[in-house]
Motif scaffolding. Structure first.
Motif, PDB file in Angstrom:
ATOM      1  N   PHE A  38     -10.937   7.419  12.901  1.00 16.43           N
ATOM      2  CA  PHE A  38     -11.660   7.472  11.635  1.00 16.43           C
ATOM      3  C   PHE A  38     -10.701   7.167  10.493  1.00 16.43           C
ATOM      4  CE2 PHE A  38     -14.260   9.743   8.410  1.00 16.43           C
ATOM      5  CZ  PHE A  38     -15.481   9.184   8.709  1.00 16.43           C
TER       6      PHE A  38
ATOM      7  N   LEU B 268     -21.318  14.383  18.232  1.00 17.18           N
ATOM      8  CA  LEU B 268     -20.973  13.035  17.794  1.00 17.18           C
ATOM      9  C   LEU B 268     -19.455  12.994  17.630  1.00 17.18           C
ATOM     10  CD1 LEU B 268     -21.839  10.212  16.781  1.00 17.18           C
ATOM     11  CD2 LEU B 268     -21.969  11.210  14.485  1.00 17.18           C
ATOM     12  N   CYS B 269     -18.788  12.117  18.366  1.00 16.24           N
ATOM     13  CA  CYS B 269     -17.332  11.991  18.305  1.00 16.24           C
ATOM     14  C   CYS B 269     -16.955  10.682  17.634  1.00 16.24           C
ATOM     15  CB  CYS B 269     -16.727  12.018  19.712  1.00 16.24           C
ATOM     16  SG  CYS B 269     -17.001  13.561  20.577  1.00 16.24           S
ATOM     17  N   LEU B 270     -16.139  10.778  16.604  1.00  9.02           N
ATOM     18  CA  LEU B 270     -15.660   9.603  15.875  1.00  9.02           C
ATOM     19  C   LEU B 270     -14.145   9.562  16.010  1.00  9.02           C
ATOM     20  CD1 LEU B 270     -17.845  10.148  12.712  1.00  9.02           C
ATOM     21  CD2 LEU B 270     -18.267   8.538  14.543  1.00  9.02           C
ATOM     22  N   ASP B 271     -13.646   8.512  16.614  1.00  5.91           N
ATOM     23  CA  ASP B 271     -12.205   8.371  16.829  1.00  5.91           C
ATOM     24  C   ASP B 271     -11.669   7.272  15.919  1.00  5.91           C
ATOM     25  OD1 ASP B 271      -9.716   8.801  17.919  1.00  5.91           O
ATOM     26  OD2 ASP B 271     -10.090   7.605  19.716  1.00  5.91           O
TER      27      ASP B 271
ATOM     28  N   THR C 153      -8.524  11.447  13.286  1.00  6.93           N
ATOM     29  CA  THR C 153      -7.968  10.509  12.312  1.00  6.93           C
ATOM     30  C   THR C 153      -6.492  10.789  12.097  1.00  6.93           C
ATOM     31  OG1 THR C 153      -8.167   9.640  10.074  1.00  6.93           O
ATOM     32  CG2 THR C 153      -8.633  11.972  10.357  1.00  6.93           C
TER      33      THR C 153
ATOM     34  N   LEU D 215     -23.358   6.271   7.180  1.00  7.05           N
ATOM     35  CA  LEU D 215     -22.552   7.331   7.780  1.00  7.05           C
ATOM     36  C   LEU D 215     -22.791   8.644   7.035  1.00  7.05           C
ATOM     37  CD1 LEU D 215     -20.516   7.707  10.046  1.00  7.05           C
ATOM     38  CD2 LEU D 215     -18.709   7.195   8.409  1.00  7.05           C
TER      39      LEU D 215
ATOM     40  N   TYR E 224     -28.448   9.019  16.050  1.00  2.01           N
ATOM     41  CA  TYR E 224     -27.131   9.628  15.890  1.00  2.01           C
ATOM     42  C   TYR E 224     -27.217  11.023  15.278  1.00  2.01           C
ATOM     43  CZ  TYR E 224     -24.530   5.503  17.278  1.00  2.01           C
ATOM     44  OH  TYR E 224     -23.994   4.464  18.001  1.00  2.01           O
TER      45      TYR E 224
ATOM     46  N   THR F 108     -19.901  17.700  15.178  1.00  2.00           N
ATOM     47  CA  THR F 108     -19.286  16.405  14.946  1.00  2.00           C
ATOM     48  C   THR F 108     -17.778  16.573  15.058  1.00  2.00           C
ATOM     49  OG1 THR F 108     -21.058  15.795  13.413  1.00  2.00           O
ATOM     50  CG2 THR F 108     -19.039  14.486  13.312  1.00  2.00           C
TER      51      THR F 108
ATOM     52  N   VAL G  53     -14.146  14.565  14.570  1.00  2.00           N
ATOM     53  CA  VAL G  53     -13.548  13.417  13.907  1.00  2.00           C
ATOM     54  C   VAL G  53     -12.054  13.430  14.191  1.00  2.00           C
ATOM     55  CG1 VAL G  53     -13.091  12.308  11.692  1.00  2.00           C
ATOM     56  CG2 VAL G  53     -15.275  13.449  12.075  1.00  2.00           C
TER      57      VAL G  53
END
Length: 110
Positions: free
Chosen positions: A31, A26-29, A61, A44, A20, A57, A59
């Motif tokens: 969050f 890097l896509c964080l949905d 949220t 993390l 990672y 990255t 994010v």
């Protein structure tokens, strides 16, 4: 997060963090919806630390930064994570209303 927990249980956490840490984006949905606790937040944090300054990255949220300490279970760890992901970042605030709700309402009117 599930993969990180499984990797830790299987003693493969270092290799998953490394994977990672090297992807270009890097896509964080969603969050902030899950309570990760300190144990879940530490891997993390490691990923964010490895990516800082060299990889992108994203994010998404609905949670303001002020509520992130509930997600991570430790105010100091939360501050460190927020510091890592906001360093040289672009914050885009889209408001508080749901895009999905507006689409649904528009479709009902049609």
């Amino acid at each position: 997060m599930n993969e990180l927990a499984e990797a830790e249980a299987g003693h493969r956490l270092s290799s998953v963090i490394a994977r990672y840490s090297t992807v270009d984006l890097l896509c964080l949905d969603e969050f902030g919806y899950l309570n990760l606790g300190k144990k879940g937040a530490k891997p993390l944090f490691q990923i964010f630390t490895e990516r800082e300054g060299c990889k992108a990255t994203a994010v998404a949220t609905n949670s303001p930064f002020a509520e992130w300490d509930k997600t991570f279970g430790d105010p100091r760890l939360c501050a460190a994570i927020a510091d890592r992901i906001t360093f040289r970042c672009t914050l885009i605030q889209t408001g508080t209303e749901s895009y999905r709700f507006h689409v649904t309402e528009a479709e009902r009117r049609d």
